[in-house]
Design an enzyme around this catalytic site. Structure first.
Site, PDB file in Angstrom:
ATOM      1  N   CYS A 167       2.521  -4.933   7.051  1.00  0.00           N
ATOM      2  CA  CYS A 167       2.274  -4.754   5.627  1.00  0.00           C
ATOM      3  C   CYS A 167       3.459  -4.032   4.968  1.00  0.00           C
ATOM      4  CB  CYS A 167       0.993  -3.959   5.413  1.00  0.00           C
ATOM      5  SG  CYS A 167      -0.510  -4.917   5.746  1.00  0.00           S
TER       6      CYS A 167
ATOM      7  N   HIS B 213       0.817  -1.209   0.000  1.00  0.00           N
ATOM      8  CA  HIS B 213       0.000   0.000   0.000  1.00  0.00           C
ATOM      9  C   HIS B 213       0.855   1.265   0.000  1.00  0.00           C
ATOM     10  CE1 HIS B 213       0.607   1.018   4.334  1.00  0.00           C
ATOM     11  NE2 HIS B 213       0.667  -0.289   4.512  1.00  0.00           N
TER      12      HIS B 213
END
Length: 557
Positions: A468, A449
């Protein structure tokens, strides 16, 4: 690798060193065939004398337990032998197997697993049909062990470290044996190793490092804390000599930290993921002082990791590769890197380390909401909310039906186990996921992301996320992914972004994603690069390989 290596020749014999024992073998491939031919003659004599095959069949059947693929192979053949028959083909298989086991250490395999000396003794002295049946199965088991080790890895990855969420890509034993029975055994055994360019380059680096280790390594380590342009003296000479030995500097007699030495330091820094400033400071000297022996361990670990990625279906014609230690994400098309961007990965804390696994990216979400993971909600935000219900005001608190919760009621009555609410950050410029996230749905809740925290990409070691992977150039990454399915990916993406609404965009062709962890890897030119073992995983893998019997060639450096 068509011939036995590490051999001592003399008087027509070869001495093969295995686990400290010197075993006399007839020299070369012909010698291995000569050795196996003795077994063929014994079997032929037994058959000629009319000995019953029942004892052989019974011995084979009794020794097949615990491996259904192996059992299925022999049942399909009505227990006919592939190793211990009297024919030339069986003799050729035995010779090929002996030769392969003799070269197992070239690949960094634990040679004692295959018990070469024990198998040779049994082949020389097998007596009777029952013993032949037992040997038949033992040879097949040894072949399968070798095939699995070389093709798919010595270890079970998740046993080495809990953060490795992949399985060794084991092939079906029945199919391995069928291929062996139907093909040239030398070709089969030689093609078990991963066929990737990376594995071939790592293998060459291993052999080169073994020679360096055997010669005593790269010389004395640099003992000072910092060296830079203009300095002279003994420490500069040690630095100079070590860089020459490592191949970063052409031989020179200069005792000054001059521009040539500074350029060599910069090349070293670049290939080790360090700040490229030409100053030999503490971080640079720490990496430069690592021994050739320890670098060899890293290469052996990398070879094992490459075996774990030796997937039957391959990595994908187009795939995404994220090396967690190198803090970069790449898009690879037909074996070539077509896009690259810096990344931030999970911090070294146990519950934030980014796991290693492979999956398929299916879609992206433009203008994403951030649905705060439960672990972050109760560990980070609940303590704040208990003291101040208005804390974390950029986040919505919702009930199980998704309805907003009135903060005025307070949260002091809740604990981590009883807090019944979820938290969400709507799309916007301050969203923790930035403007886009890239989804490959998985049970670890890991994805790639954007991020508003752009300054972190300027660091050399980028371990700051909750797990992440954040991307430095997420829009360009999105354009590259969308290019195969739209004529103007920039305009398409920006049109969705401009709405401010959360929008899912599916990829027409899902793209394999591989989250890997390599502290040793190569460039296309075959040059080695090294990175820090930020999670300590490679150290644990080496310990497991060592416990399994993998040894370093050469001596301490």
């Amino acid at each position: 690798m068509g011939k036995l290596r590490n051999l001592r020749r003399g008087s027509g014999l070869v001495g093969l060193v295995l686990a400290g024992a010197l075993i006399a073998l007839p020299a070369g491939r012909a010698g291995a065939q000569e050795l196996s031919q003795g077994l063929s003659e014994q079997v032929a004599q037994d058959v000629t004398q009319g000995l019953s095959m029942t004892a052989y069949r019974q011995a084979v059947a009794e020794n097949l337990s615990g491996n259904e693929g192996l059992a299925a192979f022999y049942r399909m053949r009505d227990f006919a032998p592939i190793w211990t028959g009297p024919d030339d083909t069986a003799a050729l298989r035995r010779a090929a197997l002996i030769e392969a086991f003799g070269t197992a250490s070239v690949h960094g395999l634990p040679t004692q697993r295959y018990d070469l000396d024990g198998l040779i003794r049994k082949m020389r002295h097998v007596e009777g049909e029952r013993a032949r049946g037992e040997l038949e199965v033992e040879l097949s088991r040894a072949f399968l062990q070798y095939a699995h080790d070389l093709q798919s890895g010595i270890l079970n990855p998740h046993d080495a470290d809990s953060g490795i969420k992949r399985e060794a890509p084991r092939r079906d034993p029945k199919i391995l044996l069928e291929v062996l029975a139907a093909s040239d055994p030398h070709q089969v055994l030689q093609h078990l190793a991963p066929s990737s360019d990376e594995y071939a380059r790592l293998l060459r680096a291993k052999l080169k490092l073994e020679k360096i280790v055997s010669r005593g390594g790269w010389g004395p380590t640099v003992r000072t804390a910092k060296l830079e342009l203009g300095q002279r003296g003994g420490d500069v000479i040690v630095l100079r000599d070590r860089l020459i030995a490592m191949g970063y500097l052409e031989p020179t007699l200069s005792a000054e930290y001059d521009d040539t030495l500074r350029s060599a330091v910069m090349r070293f820094q670049e290939s080790h993921g360090l700040a490229v400033d030409g100053v030999a400071g503490s971080s640079t000297l720490s990496q430069l002082n690592i021994s050739a022996e320890d670098r060899l361990k890293s290469v052996l670990v990398a070879m094992e990791r490459e075996r774990w990625l030796n997937l039957p279906e391959g990595l994908g014609k187009r795939h995404i590769m994220v090396n967690l230690t190198d803090f970069h994400a790449e898009i690879v098309d037909d074996g070539k890197v077509t896009f690259e961007t810096r990344s931030v990965v999970g911090s070294p804390e146990d519950d934030r380390r980014t796991p290693e696994f492979s999956d398929k990216m299916e879609f992206m979400v433009i203008n994403p909401s951030w649905y705060v993971p439960r672990s972050i909600v109760v560990k980070e935000y609940l303590p704040l909310l208990r003291n101040n219900p208005g804390a974390a005001g950029h986040l919505e608190i919702t009930d199980r039906q998704g309805r907003p919760v009135n903060r005025a009621n307070g949260f002091s009555q809740y604990t981590a186990s009883s807090f019944p609410f979820a938290m969400r950050q709507p799309p916007g410029p301050r969203n923790a996921l930035g403007t886009v996230k890239f989804m490959f749905p998985n049970k670890y809740n890991i994805y790639l992301h954007d991020t508003p925290s752009k300054s972190l990409f300027d660091r050399n070691q980028r371990t700051f996320s909750h797990g992440c992977v954040r991307l430095s150039d997420p829009h360009d990454f999105a354009y590259a992914l969308l290019a195969p399915q739209t004529s103007d990916p920039v305009r398409f993406f920006q049109s969705k972004l401009g709405t401010g609404r959360e929008t899912r965009v599916n990829l027409d062709q899902p793209v394999p994603v591989h989250l890997i962890y390599r502290t040793a890897f190569t460039t296309v030119k075959g040059e080695m690069e090294y990175r820090a073992d930020v999670y300590g995983r490679d150290a644990r893998i080496w310990d497991a390989l060592s416990a399994a019997g993998v040894v370093l060639a050469g001596g301490p450096s």
